[in-house]
Design an enzyme around this catalytic site. Sequence first.
Site, short mmCIF file in Angstrom:
data_model
loop_
_atom_site.label_atom_id
_atom_site.label_comp_id
_atom_site.label_asym_id
_atom_site.label_seq_id
_atom_site.Cartn_x
_atom_site.Cartn_y
_atom_site.Cartn_z
N ASP A 244 37.85 43.77 42.99
CA ASP A 244 37.08 43.04 43.98
C ASP A 244 36.93 43.97 45.19
O ASP A 244 37.62 44.99 45.30
CB ASP A 244 37.78 41.73 44.36
CG ASP A 244 36.81 40.68 44.86
OD1 ASP A 244 35.72 41.05 45.34
OD2 ASP A 244 37.13 39.48 44.78
N CYS A 245 36.03 43.64 46.09
CA CYS A 245 35.65 44.60 47.12
C CYS A 245 36.78 44.87 48.12
O CYS A 245 37.29 43.94 48.76
CB CYS A 245 34.39 44.12 47.83
SG CYS A 245 32.97 44.14 46.71
#
Length: 780
Positions: free
Chosen positions: A296-297
């Site tokens: 995920d970012c």
Amino acid sequence: MGRRARFEFPMLLLATALAMASRVAVVATDPPFSCGAPSSAAFCDTRLPIERRADDLVSRLTLEEKISQLGDQSPAIERLGVPAYKWWSEALHGVSNAGRGIHLDGPLRAATSFPQVILTAASFNPHLWYRIGQVIGTEARAVYNNGQAEGLTFWAPNINVFRDPRWGRGQETPGEDPTVTGKYAAVFVRGVQGYGLAGAINSTDLEASACCKHFTAYDLENWKGVTRYVFDAKVTAQDLADTYNPPFRSCVEDGGASGIMCSYNRVNGVPTCADYNLLSKTARGDWRFYGYITSDCDAVAIIHDAQGYAKTAEDAVADVLKAGMDVNCGNYVQQHGLSAVQQGKVTEQDVNRALHNLFAVRMRLGLFNGNPKYNRYGNIGPDQVCTQEHQNLALQAAQDGIVLLKNDANALPLSKSKVSSIAVIGHNANDATRLLGNYFGPPCISVTPLQVLQGYVKDTRFLAGCNLAACNVSSIGEAAQLASSVDYVVLFMGLDQDQEREEVDRLELSLPGMQENLINTVANAAKKPVILVLLCGGPVDITFAKNNPKIGAILWAGYPGEAGGIAIAQVLFGEHNPGGRLPVTWYPKEFTSVPMTDMRMRADPSTGYPGRTYRFYRGKTVYNFGYGLSYSKYSHRFVAKATKPPSLSSINGLNSLKAMAKSAAGTVSYDVEEIGLEACDKLKFPALVRVQNHGPMDGKHPVLLFLRWPNATDDVGRPASQLIAFQSVHLKSMQTAHLEFEVSPCKHFSRAIEDGKKVIDHGSHFMMVGDDEFEMSFTP
């Protein structure tokens, strides 16, 4: 207005969108690709296996070039003719420009915007879910072919189980049930990637790439200061085995997903993106995952910066690459990867492994086969975006998902001939964006419920009543006066993205601010019982409305997408018979006393912990999972002669099974692994269900098949009941149909024990459909 006039408005908008799409085809530019010029490089040779081609390309890169490719924005390698690539694109319920890879700001400026996933799931219709995936895959490829994309890897679907009603992203999921969520994952992914609804998968040829997220036990954003970035989810092996992980397994094994996203949170102390057992042993090993794994970012950064799990930035890079992650959303690995190799914390072979997976996916997408326009998916152009067929599907998805929660004295449907004036009240009635939920792209059409109702009733009067969902400014007196002056009142209330979204969890389950006061005041002032339409993703406690006789009908419409206003009006006026069922339990407001951070699924009577979801929750509900009314009456029963479990004594190996030791409750069980695949296959049997629509209207009807155990007790961890199969069927008034379900005792009758193993309990198992039951005894 007459019938013809009613449909002119939305169809005019659609025609405008179609005309726009057809006009832009001439200005398309070539999409980025590799191997366009003649080349002797093996990575350009389409006759070779993709694995060999990917290895060849990786072998040609310098270490610095290799590290540069490990972020979601991968730069071009010009000396090899490899273009830049952007891994991050979104397509949760339609192609979106929320990520970096898709640009809906050129000639193509819109894409079909389907209902938010939670409403689509309420149809319990896998074929519909698959068709939505197909449309998304087609429109994604069309945008790419039109030169408006730098990537074809889409970070959808979100298949985390909707465990807690306060979760801001629950709207993105198919709900609380692992069976529903797993089925949605599999068929949606198959649609996006260009596979068939069932059967074999051509894993070397992707129309677009789907990515199942967020792996795993992720369902908290920001609750009372606990954020997803630092949350350590304490999860038992039992809950991982029967709740949190099954949707991801289905996504991989049944859907053939080419991507997985590991989540921000830790699970039992270990960040998921740094968990070798999770990424490599479970996903790649046990489930045979074939694809790439993204963080995920900025999830790699937080392993060091926020969680303190890694002592240095280089340690964080080494942790994730050695665990099996391939690409970092963000640039943390690109920044610190070279020093991690130089310090000996990660090897170049670890980097090569990740790059192999990344380039293999790009090759499976055909991006190293020369100009994609001249390959398999090259004929998909902008004329296949926002087509009438796609718009019809968006409308169908909204129609089939809407759930009728209350309909006292047949308050609905409204009669066209009897409604001379109508008041439309509510902050959600006249803002088309609020129909879309989150992670949406520009829709093909934009029409509000108010605008559609104005096409049905000439004398339609509107008042917002509240400034926003928060409703801290209201015009209650004016709303009551309006309600008293018309024949009928429809209230459009609920939540919005200020109340529930990524990074925002709710603290309360009641309607916010002065909404409840507004609704009750309007209901008391109206001439007839009012109609309440709720737009929200997560459940709300509307016990007050459920019990108020002045509120005749309640509809839950989720966030119904670009065609949601049309669908709501069609349900209100009986042009569509509602058939949706709730994919989540609606809890009372007192449930907020349960900490969101408690990840246990099973109830604990000794401490008063009530458990979660319909499978384990032991408290009161507002509405149950699977609840939903219709304008028709349906009946269900098993056809006993055609529902024939096999004779267990005739299956080799079963008679020699050794029962596991009795539990404290005296339960005797058999290990599914010991039964074996061959015997499990022989145990499968058909269950035939007769369904009848007793009228008065035609309608779509989801048929849900549950399993229950006799004397289910908390100490052995059995669910109170478990959904094992479901189908949606369209029946004309008075029509009867027979639906066949394949039942697999090893899959459907088993339960997880404390160590995560699956067992089948000795004795009776009851299948339930509606009010009917069928008993099967497992006694080898």
